[in-house]
Structure formats: structure tokens, C-alpha cells
Design a protein around this motif. Sequence first.
Motif, PDB file in Angstrom:
ATOM      1  N   LEU A 160       0.836  -1.206   0.000  1.00 27.21           N
ATOM      2  CA  LEU A 160       0.000   0.000   0.000  1.00 27.21           C
ATOM      3  C   LEU A 160       0.863   1.244   0.000  1.00 27.21           C
ATOM      4  O   LEU A 160       1.812   1.353   0.766  1.00 27.21           O
ATOM      5  CB  LEU A 160      -0.910   0.005   1.237  1.00 27.21           C
ATOM      6  N   ASP A 161       0.536   2.176  -0.871  1.00 25.64           N
ATOM      7  CA  ASP A 161       1.152   3.500  -0.889  1.00 25.64           C
ATOM      8  C   ASP A 161       0.080   4.531  -0.574  1.00 25.64           C
ATOM      9  O   ASP A 161      -1.021   4.474  -1.121  1.00 25.64           O
ATOM     10  CB  ASP A 161       1.763   3.825  -2.260  1.00 25.64           C
ATOM     11  N   ILE A 162       0.401   5.461   0.298  1.00 27.25           N
ATOM     12  CA  ILE A 162      -0.512   6.565   0.584  1.00 27.25           C
ATOM     13  C   ILE A 162       0.313   7.847   0.595  1.00 27.25           C
ATOM     14  O   ILE A 162       1.434   7.861   1.087  1.00 27.25           O
ATOM     15  CB  ILE A 162      -1.253   6.348   1.921  1.00 27.25           C
ATOM     16  N   TYR A 163      -0.202   8.889  -0.009  1.00 25.73           N
ATOM     17  CA  TYR A 163       0.594  10.105  -0.149  1.00 25.73           C
ATOM     18  C   TYR A 163      -0.137  11.311   0.425  1.00 25.73           C
ATOM     19  O   TYR A 163      -1.357  11.301   0.604  1.00 25.73           O
ATOM     20  CB  TYR A 163       0.934  10.358  -1.618  1.00 25.73           C
ATOM     21  N   ARG A 164       0.656  12.338   0.709  1.00 20.89           N
ATOM     22  CA  ARG A 164       0.120  13.615   1.130  1.00 20.89           C
ATOM     23  C   ARG A 164       0.774  14.721   0.307  1.00 20.89           C
ATOM     24  O   ARG A 164       1.997  14.826   0.251  1.00 20.89           O
ATOM     25  CB  ARG A 164       0.382  13.859   2.624  1.00 20.89           C
ATOM     26  N   PRO A 165      -0.050  15.544  -0.364  1.00 19.08           N
ATOM     27  CA  PRO A 165       0.496  16.652  -1.161  1.00 19.08           C
ATOM     28  C   PRO A 165       0.937  17.799  -0.263  1.00 19.08           C
ATOM     29  O   PRO A 165       0.229  18.174   0.672  1.00 19.08           O
ATOM     30  CB  PRO A 165      -0.684  17.062  -2.048  1.00 19.08           C
TER      31      PRO A 165
END
Length: 261
Positions: free
Chosen positions: A12-17
Motif C-alpha cells: 500500500l502507498d498513501i501520499y500527502r500533497p
Amino acid sequence: MASNERVRVRGLDIYRPIIYGNTAWVLTPKEREALPTPDHTHRWTVAVRSAASAPDSDTVGGADDLSYFIKRVTFKLHETYANATRTVDKPPFEVSETGWGEFEVNIRIMFVQESGEKSITFYHHLKLHPWTAAGSGEPEIPPIETAAKMGPVHSWQYDEIVFRDPFQTFLNVLTAHPPTPLPKNKRRPIPFHVANPGSLEASKGGIPEFTQEMEKDEAERLEAARVQLAKEHQRLHQMVLQKEAELSQVKKEIEKITQGS
């Protein structure tokens, strides 16, 4: 705390801009006179913020509080500043100063303990003077009176912090704080970026704002750069293999000569 909460969620990859950069203003004569350093010509703020801007805000970005995943941000300024390394432990993650010259700011972001992530570093060129189009003939550093009439100078970079295989506890924190979506359409001027010279005119006329279209364009530029880097890596790898083969052949030739003598 349940033991499975310290297990990473694999695949799982989760990102925050985020955005990082600065806004600079020309000091008025009265402001300069009040400073202990009268040679300073600008005041500026360098910051790390959420990418989305709050409605009717007079700042670039910053709609979201990032402290749920950022523990602290350290800004390393030019060595001529007193206490050149500034650490900010709570939002807003920013430093404001005055000065007269541009320089590179080292920005180190440290994450909350639950993340288990190492710190990351960005580098930002502090921009004080107005952007100019290449080949326009405009001076890179206009007279201070002219610069003052042109308004604030904005220099901001969009990026996405990707958390790969996050711990379950940290994933829970992230999913509990979804980022404010960027607007789909342009509502304000857009931030200028040297990688997109055509955006210079569109960046004028007010406080810039990042949009989903810009996010898409930036993602495409990053992907193009990644592909180019992969091609260059493959080219260099092939070159190394070729040189190793040539070296091996030379060694064999030397061995034959040595054995024959």
C-alpha cells in the motif's frame, strides 16, 4: 496498543500533497529605517504547507494542519544569519526574516513517531526578485522601486510525500485526515515554475493557487524525468558491462603473453 498495529500494511502507498517555497515583499523605506540592518531590502517567509489553499486566504497553500504527520521542520538559512538553523515544532511550519540576497534553503522534514519514517530533505532557492521571461531583456534584478510596484514574489514547489507500506497505526492517522482537494479549475493565478515557462503570465495578478490540473502536469513531468533517468541508468549500465568485457579481454591477452614468454 494491539501488536498488529505495529505491522506494516504491505503493498500500500498513501501520499500527502505538500508545497514548499517562499513569498517575498519589498520593504518600504520606513520599514528599512526601523531595522538594525538597513541594507536589507526584503522581508520573506519560507514555509512547508499543505498544497490546498483556504478560501479567501492571502497565503499560498496552508488549508490543512500538517502536524498529524509532520513532527517538526528545520530550515537551514545562509550562515550570515544569527541562529542559521531554525527548528519549528508546530504549525505553521515557516520562518520569516529580512534580507537582501537570494540563497539556497535546506528544508528538513521530520515525521511523527507513529510513522516510523526517516526524515526527508528538500532544497529551495529563496526567491526575492520578480520572475522574468527568458530572452525578454528585462533585468533579473529591477530597481527596488519597480520591484515594489510589482507586488509580492512567489516561489513554490508542489510535491507529494509517499508513505510506502505504512504501519497500521500511522495509516489510521493518515486516513483520519484526508487532504483538502485541490480545485479542479483555475480560480486564481497559478504558481510560476521554471520547468513551465509558459506559466509566467498566468502567475500574475494576485495570490497564486495550485490546482488539480497543475498537479497532473507536475506528475507528468516527474514521470517523464523518471523515465529519462531510467534510460540513462540503462545506458550507463550497458557501458559498464562493455568496459568490463573489454577489460576482461585485455587481461586474457596479457595472460597469454605472460604465459608465452
